[in-house]
Design a protein around this motif. Structure first.
Motif, PDB file in Angstrom:
ATOM      1  N   ASP A  30       0.869  -1.214   0.056  1.00 63.27           N
ATOM      2  CA  ASP A  30       0.071  -0.098   0.118  1.00 63.27           C
ATOM      3  C   ASP A  30       0.877   1.347  -0.031  1.00 63.27           C
ATOM      4  OD1 ASP A  30      -1.931   2.103   0.500  1.00 63.27           O
ATOM      5  OD2 ASP A  30      -3.138   0.926   1.973  1.00 63.27           O
ATOM      6  N   LYS A  31       0.809   2.107  -1.101  1.00 61.03           N
ATOM      7  CA  LYS A  31       1.555   3.221  -1.199  1.00 61.03           C
ATOM      8  C   LYS A  31       1.267   4.432   0.026  1.00 61.03           C
ATOM      9  CE  LYS A  31       2.787   6.759  -4.233  1.00 61.03           C
ATOM     10  NZ  LYS A  31       2.565   7.889  -3.250  1.00 61.03           N
ATOM     11  N   GLU A  32       0.069   4.340   0.563  1.00 56.23           N
ATOM     12  CA  GLU A  32      -0.141   5.127   1.708  1.00 56.23           C
ATOM     13  C   GLU A  32       0.770   4.929   2.824  1.00 56.23           C
ATOM     14  OE1 GLU A  32      -4.419   5.344   2.540  1.00 56.23           O
ATOM     15  OE2 GLU A  32      -4.894   6.245   0.299  1.00 56.23           O
ATOM     16  N   VAL A  33       0.773   3.554   3.059  1.00 52.61           N
ATOM     17  CA  VAL A  33       1.627   2.902   4.295  1.00 52.61           C
ATOM     18  C   VAL A  33       2.971   3.619   3.977  1.00 52.61           C
ATOM     19  CG1 VAL A  33       2.390   0.957   5.506  1.00 52.61           C
ATOM     20  CG2 VAL A  33       0.086   1.171   4.662  1.00 52.61           C
ATOM     21  N   ILE A  34       3.603   3.400   2.898  1.00 53.48           N
ATOM     22  CA  ILE A  34       4.750   3.801   2.625  1.00 53.48           C
ATOM     23  C   ILE A  34       5.131   5.502   2.749  1.00 53.48           C
ATOM     24  CG2 ILE A  34       6.544   4.092   0.727  1.00 53.48           C
ATOM     25  CD1 ILE A  34       6.382   1.182   1.620  1.00 53.48           C
ATOM     26  N   ASP A  35       4.227   6.176   2.426  1.00 55.61           N
ATOM     27  CA  ASP A  35       4.072   7.658   2.679  1.00 55.61           C
ATOM     28  C   ASP A  35       4.186   7.923   4.135  1.00 55.61           C
ATOM     29  OD1 ASP A  35       4.345   7.935  -0.126  1.00 55.61           O
ATOM     30  OD2 ASP A  35       2.051   8.139  -0.160  1.00 55.61           O
ATOM     31  N   LYS A  36       3.155   7.078   4.711  1.00 57.07           N
ATOM     32  CA  LYS A  36       3.257   7.327   6.266  1.00 57.07           C
ATOM     33  C   LYS A  36       4.812   6.957   6.989  1.00 57.07           C
ATOM     34  CE  LYS A  36       0.404   6.498  10.269  1.00 57.07           C
ATOM     35  NZ  LYS A  36      -0.893   5.785  10.728  1.00 57.07           N
ATOM     36  N   ALA A  37       5.339   5.925   6.425  1.00 55.68           N
ATOM     37  CA  ALA A  37       6.455   5.379   7.007  1.00 55.68           C
ATOM     38  C   ALA A  37       7.561   6.386   6.670  1.00 55.68           C
ATOM     39  CB  ALA A  37       6.924   4.079   6.508  1.00 55.68           C
ATOM     40  N   LYS A  38       7.569   7.092   5.597  1.00 51.71           N
ATOM     41  CA  LYS A  38       8.718   8.098   5.169  1.00 51.71           C
ATOM     42  C   LYS A  38       8.471   9.252   6.275  1.00 51.71           C
ATOM     43  CE  LYS A  38      10.068  10.966   1.374  1.00 51.71           C
ATOM     44  NZ  LYS A  38      10.034  11.228   0.050  1.00 51.71           N
ATOM     45  N   VAL A  39       7.267   9.537   6.562  1.00 51.83           N
ATOM     46  CA  VAL A  39       7.028  10.731   7.404  1.00 51.83           C
ATOM     47  C   VAL A  39       7.659  10.413   8.725  1.00 51.83           C
ATOM     48  CG1 VAL A  39       5.449  12.247   8.662  1.00 51.83           C
ATOM     49  CG2 VAL A  39       5.112  11.501   6.415  1.00 51.83           C
ATOM     50  N   ILE A  40       7.291   9.133   9.391  1.00 53.41           N
ATOM     51  CA  ILE A  40       7.765   8.940  10.578  1.00 53.41           C
ATOM     52  C   ILE A  40       9.484   8.757  10.530  1.00 53.41           C
ATOM     53  CG2 ILE A  40       7.896   6.749  12.103  1.00 53.41           C
ATOM     54  CD1 ILE A  40       5.089   5.953  11.273  1.00 53.41           C
ATOM     55  N   LEU A  41      10.244   8.056   9.464  1.00 46.49           N
ATOM     56  CA  LEU A  41      11.391   7.968   9.138  1.00 46.49           C
ATOM     57  C   LEU A  41      12.128   9.591   9.432  1.00 46.49           C
ATOM     58  CD1 LEU A  41      11.749   5.261   6.645  1.00 46.49           C
ATOM     59  CD2 LEU A  41      12.582   5.074   8.983  1.00 46.49           C
ATOM     60  N   GLN A  42      11.458  10.267   8.662  1.00 47.76           N
ATOM     61  CA  GLN A  42      12.109  11.892   8.928  1.00 47.76           C
ATOM     62  C   GLN A  42      12.108  12.366  10.084  1.00 47.76           C
ATOM     63  OE1 GLN A  42       9.553  13.331   5.580  1.00 47.76           O
ATOM     64  NE2 GLN A  42      11.049  13.371   4.069  1.00 47.76           N
ATOM     65  N   GLU A  43      10.811  12.202  10.741  1.00 45.53           N
ATOM     66  CA  GLU A  43      10.977  12.850  12.284  1.00 45.53           C
ATOM     67  C   GLU A  43      11.878  12.078  13.168  1.00 45.53           C
ATOM     68  OE1 GLU A  43       6.743  12.259  13.202  1.00 45.53           O
ATOM     69  OE2 GLU A  43       5.967  13.822  11.804  1.00 45.53           O
ATOM     70  N   TRP A  44      12.111  10.727  12.808  1.00 44.03           N
ATOM     71  CA  TRP A  44      12.965   9.920  13.903  1.00 44.03           C
ATOM     72  C   TRP A  44      14.382  10.510  13.613  1.00 44.03           C
ATOM     73  CZ3 TRP A  44      17.036   6.576  12.977  1.00 44.03           C
ATOM     74  CH2 TRP A  44      17.427   5.902  14.122  1.00 44.03           C
ATOM     75  N   LEU A  45      14.718  10.563  12.249  1.00 46.02           N
ATOM     76  CA  LEU A  45      16.203  11.074  11.862  1.00 46.02           C
ATOM     77  C   LEU A  45      16.407  12.459  12.362  1.00 46.02           C
ATOM     78  CD1 LEU A  45      16.224   9.575   8.408  1.00 46.02           C
ATOM     79  CD2 LEU A  45      17.617   8.861  10.278  1.00 46.02           C
ATOM     80  N   LYS A  46      15.438  13.222  12.276  1.00 45.18           N
ATOM     81  CA  LYS A  46      15.612  15.000  12.850  1.00 45.18           C
ATOM     82  C   LYS A  46      16.151  14.701  14.305  1.00 45.18           C
ATOM     83  CE  LYS A  46      12.637  17.297   9.986  1.00 45.18           C
ATOM     84  NZ  LYS A  46      11.524  18.207   9.709  1.00 45.18           N
ATOM     85  N   VAL A  48      18.039  12.577  15.704  1.00 42.82           N
ATOM     86  CA  VAL A  48      19.305  12.124  15.918  1.00 42.82           C
ATOM     87  C   VAL A  48      20.519  12.930  15.051  1.00 42.82           C
ATOM     88  CG1 VAL A  48      18.927   9.834  16.635  1.00 42.82           C
ATOM     89  CG2 VAL A  48      18.967  10.281  14.178  1.00 42.82           C
ATOM     90  N   GLY A  49      19.605  14.100  14.444  1.00 42.06           N
ATOM     91  CA  GLY A  49      20.665  15.059  13.602  1.00 42.06           C
ATOM     92  C   GLY A  49      20.798  14.776  12.328  1.00 42.06           C
ATOM     93  N   LEU A  50      20.029  13.837  11.700  1.00 47.51           N
ATOM     94  CA  LEU A  50      20.143  13.353  10.246  1.00 47.51           C
ATOM     95  C   LEU A  50      18.693  13.542   9.537  1.00 47.51           C
ATOM     96  CD1 LEU A  50      21.660   9.846  11.223  1.00 47.51           C
ATOM     97  CD2 LEU A  50      22.871  12.070  10.583  1.00 47.51           C
ATOM     98  N   GLU A  51      18.963  13.469   8.085  1.00 52.66           N
ATOM     99  CA  GLU A  51      17.721  13.736   7.426  1.00 52.66           C
ATOM    100  C   GLU A  51      17.763  12.836   6.064  1.00 52.66           C
ATOM    101  OE1 GLU A  51      19.574  17.467   4.689  1.00 52.66           O
ATOM    102  OE2 GLU A  51      17.998  17.904   6.340  1.00 52.66           O
ATOM    103  N   VAL A  52      16.619  12.584   5.601  1.00 49.58           N
ATOM    104  CA  VAL A  52      16.389  11.669   4.480  1.00 49.58           C
ATOM    105  C   VAL A  52      16.976  12.349   2.931  1.00 49.58           C
ATOM    106  CG1 VAL A  52      14.912  10.464   2.889  1.00 49.58           C
ATOM    107  CG2 VAL A  52      14.545  10.308   5.290  1.00 49.58           C
TER     108      VAL A  52
END
Length: 336
Positions: A30-46, A48-52
């Motif tokens: 499901d593409k919607e799940v992938i888009d939501k996972a991308k947002v979560i990853l971006q927030e988590w990386l911020k 620890v001082g990183l970004e996608v």
């Protein structure tokens, strides 16, 4: 701290996350799940001082394929007889092929072409010795994938480049003379770039050996030496002789035929005892459980030995762990 981002179970338990160093892939139908996972990853990386990286990140369907760690991973629609299967054994209607990415193959060829150009006046031996490690290393890395076609294409392009290199050096000589000087028949292979001693290796010489998935939740640090020694052919906690014997015996005791398990104690034994003229070569060695070794020694006519300098024992008061390393003090080897 865990380096894996915390994907909430509420997101979707079927989401697959694969990471190697700072590269990762998220898989879900499901593409919607992938888009939501991308947002979560971006927030988590911020945090620890990183970004996608927007340049390297893209959302695509597996039928179009994507590159990961130098490989192109793509699913192709096929008939039922060639279809892959799910974990439940159901046919999926497609087959997943993992092959070298076109970009990596192009860069590899360009590197080889640069080496050939920079060796325009160098001896044939120097060119061969410079190219062989490059070709062999690249081919070994991709030898687990669907790489035969890529290997064949690269070998053809390199052969064309090499023939041009030869002709430029002797533009006033005939093609027959140039071929006789620079090419040989080696091990049944014709048109091998060789001076008779040093030969240019080819990508196709490297055998394709499919990667075998690690069983369950196994880890190289779980203490299961028999499994990892048999899988890898060697293990840093084992002597080379023991690793070779484990692999040749498929991790089974040669006396009782049972598979070695984590926590078993085994020993290297001479098939024909030294006291009866047996040698120390691998052909006369095998790996046995300690109790099987004692039983075999009692019945094969060899001199029975107790805990002397010829036996390996565990040091007293040593902490007992799942992958303990025992000190060697002679020709017999014991591992727990």
């Amino acid at each position: 701290m865990s380096f894996d981002p915390p994907i909430p179970l509420s997101l979707d338990s079927s989401l697959t996350f694969v990471r190697y160093a700072d590269d990762f892939v998220c898989l879900h139908p499901d593409k919607e799940v992938i888009d939501k996972a991308k947002v979560i990853l971006q927030e988590w990386l911020k945090e620890v001082g990183l970004e996608v990286s927007d340049r390297k990140t893209r959302v695509t369907h597996t039928s179009s394929g994507f590159d990961f760690l130098g490989f192109n991973i793509r699913q192709y629609k096929v008939g039922k007889h060639k279809s892959g299967k799910s974990r439940n054994g159901n046919r999926l209607g497609f087959k997943t092929l993992i092959m070298p990415s076109k970009d990596k193959a192009k860069k590899h060829y360009e590197k080889i072409a640069d080496v050939i150009s920079s060796h325009s006046s160098a001896p044939q031996k120097a060119l061969v010795l410079r190219l062989n490690p490059i070709i062999r290393g690249w081919a070994n890395y991709y030898s687990t994938g669907v790489s035969k076609a890529t290997f064949a294409k690269l070998d053809h392009l390199i052969w064309q480049r090499i023939t041009r290199w030869c002709k430029r050096r002797h533009h006033n000589k005939s093609a027959k003379w140039v071929n006789a000087k620079y090419f040989r028949i080696i091990n049944g292979r014709s048109w091998v770039f060789s001076d008779g001693i040093f030969s240019l290796t080819s990508h196709a010489e490297v055998p394709i050996v499919r990667h075998t998935r690690v069983r369950g939740n196994k880890s190289p640090y779980d203490g299961d030496l028999p499994y990892w020694a048999a899988r890898l052919g060697k293990h840093p906690l084992l002597p080379v002789s023991v690793s070779k014997l484990l692999k040749s015996q498929n991790s089974k005791c040669n006396h009782c035929g049972l598979t070695f398990r984590d926590g078993d104690v085994w020993e290297v034994d001479h098939i024909i005892p030294c006291s009866l003229g047996g040698g120390n070569g691998y052909a006369n060695l095998h790996l046995l459980h300690r109790h099987c070794h004692d039983s075999k020694t009692a019945s094969d006519g060899s001199l029975q030995r107790t805990h002397d300098n010829g036996q390996i024992i565990e040091e007293p008061n040593e902490a007992k762990v799942s992958s303990s390393v025992l000190k060697t003090s002679g020709s017999r080897e014991r591992v727990t």
